[in-house]
Each structure stands twice: as structure tokens, then as C-alpha cells.
Design an enzyme around this catalytic site. Structure first.
Site, PDB file in Angstrom:
ATOM      1  NE  ARG A 125     -28.515  84.601  10.611  1.00 51.58           N
ATOM      2  CZ  ARG A 125     -28.418  84.390  11.910  1.00 51.58           C
ATOM      3  NH1 ARG A 125     -29.369  83.682  12.521  1.00 51.58           N
ATOM      4  NH2 ARG A 125     -27.400  84.861  12.600  1.00 51.58           N
ATOM      5  CD  GLU A 154     -35.199  88.439  10.481  1.00 49.21           C
ATOM      6  OE1 GLU A 154     -34.613  88.891  11.480  1.00 49.21           O
ATOM      7  OE2 GLU A 154     -35.045  87.279  10.062  1.00 49.21           O
ATOM      8  CG  HIS A 173     -33.648  87.269  14.466  1.00 52.44           C
ATOM      9  ND1 HIS A 173     -33.061  87.457  13.230  1.00 52.44           N
ATOM     10  CD2 HIS A 173     -32.887  86.347  15.087  1.00 52.44           C
ATOM     11  CE1 HIS A 173     -31.986  86.685  13.117  1.00 52.44           C
ATOM     12  NE2 HIS A 173     -31.862  86.002  14.243  1.00 52.44           N
TER      13      HIS A 173
END
Length: 213
Positions: A125, A154, A173
Site C-alpha cells: 500500500r 493514489e 495498481h
């Protein structure tokens, strides 16, 4: 990891630009290098299995140590401290969950502990990494490169320094973004739903301990 170590993305750009071959194209080999896995859970274990195929030397640091049998099966060696792992690794793979304990786990001190040629790969993460410290480490060449599937924030806003650094690879991602993976995830959700409706234990419960209380 492969794209970062072998300059795949920059090599593609060089070919498209018609630039001649020169030593700037050269990368470094994955086979025989040392991978340090931060977080030896389900994902970390899968990383270790793949590292075996490349005959890498695999170290790991995690909240708990694996059994001798698992270490032997995965060809992994325990590092008692994160700093030791960072100092020995050519590739540092982040695969920990994002918790209060791991928030900002990789900061300025940790980047300074890494080899100057090392590659940081974050598939965990974005908040596990102190972004400002990472930008500084890349700008000052304290580490070789970062390959990031996740970032903080993000997505990255326009003009963010990570977008302009040549020693950064960015993906949006993509960790589970395959048709096969998403089909398996859907199947798991359906299995849970069918089990719950029929009063059975959920086969893929995330919080099984909580369900048992």
C-alpha cells in the site's frame, strides 16, 4: 522487478526514439541477486516461490518467523531486523498489510540503509512508504530505482515529483488486474454468499475470528 532490473521500459522508449545501442541500455541480472521480502504472508510466500525459479537468494523480515520447514521449502532466510534485510538486498519487495505499525515503515533512515543500487518494489500500500523520503532518496540516488504499483497519494496528482523521475516505474495498481484473478475473486465472493445464506461457515472469511465471537 524484471522491468526495473532489465530496463525494459526505458529500452522500449529508446527503440521507439531510434537511439543507438550504448551501455546505458545495460541492466542487471535477477538470477543470483538477493531479494528481501518485507512481510511473509500469503503474497510474500508467493514472491518467494517465484524467486526460487530465478535462483535468487531470498531474505525476509516479518512480524513472525516462519517454521524451519517453510523456510526450507521456500529457500528463505530470516532477518531479525528490517535494517539488516535492507542492507543486504538488491531488490526490496514490500508486501505487508497497511496498519498503524507499518504506516510509514519505509522512511529516510530505511532508504539510507539500502544499497545505492537497490530497487524498491512496492506492491503493498502507498502509505507503507514515506513518499517525501522516497522522492529524496531517488533524487539523491541513495537507492537505484523504485517500481511502484501503489503510491501515496493514489493516483498521483499532475506535477508530482515521482512522475518526473527517470529512476521510477509506475503502474496503476495492477496487482490483481487480470481476468483470471478477478474471476477467482468473484467465485470466492459467490462461495461466501452461498455459504452464508445456507448458514454454513464462510470459506473465505477475512475476519473469521470476529465471526466466531
Amino acid at each position: 522487478m524484471l522491468a526495473a532490473k532489465r530496463n525494459i521500459v526505458s529500452g522500449d522508449a529508446r527503440v521507439r526514439a531510434g537511439r543507438p545501442i550504448d551501455p546505458g541500455w545495460f541492466g542487471s541480472e535477477v538470477t543470483g541477486c538477493t531479494m528481501g521480502i518485507v512481510g511473509m504472508g500469503a503474497i510474500g510466500s508467493q514472491l518467494a516461490l517465484r524467486a526460487k525459479g530465478f535462483k535468487m537468494h531470498t531474505l525476509y523480515w516479518s512480524r513472525s518467523r516462519q517454521s524451519p520447514e517453510v523456510e526450507k521449502e521456500l529457500f528463505i532466510r530470516w532477518c531479525p531486523s528490517l535494517e539488516e534485510l535492507l542492507s543486504l538486498s538488491d531488490v526490496v519487495m514490500l508486501s505487508v498489510s497497511c496498519t498503524e505499525e507499518t504506516h510509514g515503515l519505509m522512511g529516510r533512515d530505511e532508504f539510507q540503509a539500502m544499497k545505492r543500487t537497490a530497487v524498491l518494489v512496492n506492491i503493498a500500500r502507498g502509505k507503507v512508504v514515506d513518499t517525501d523520503a522516497l522522492v529524496h532518496a531517488l533524487q539523491q540516488k541513495e537507492i537505484g530505482m523504485a517500481a511502484l504499483d501503489v503510491t501515496e497519494p493514489e493516483p498521483l496528482p499532475a506535477g508530482h515529483p515521482l512522475l518526473d523521475l527517470p529512476n521510477v516505474l509506475l503502474t496503476p495498481h495492477l496487482g490483481t488486474a487480470t481476468r483470471e484473478a478477478r474471476a477467482r475473486m468473484l467465485r470466492m465472493a459467490v462461495d461466501n454468499l452461498e455459504a452464508g445464506v445456507s448458514g454454513q461457515a464462510l470459506p473465505h472469511a477475512v475476519n473469521q475470528a470476529g465471526l466466531n465471537t
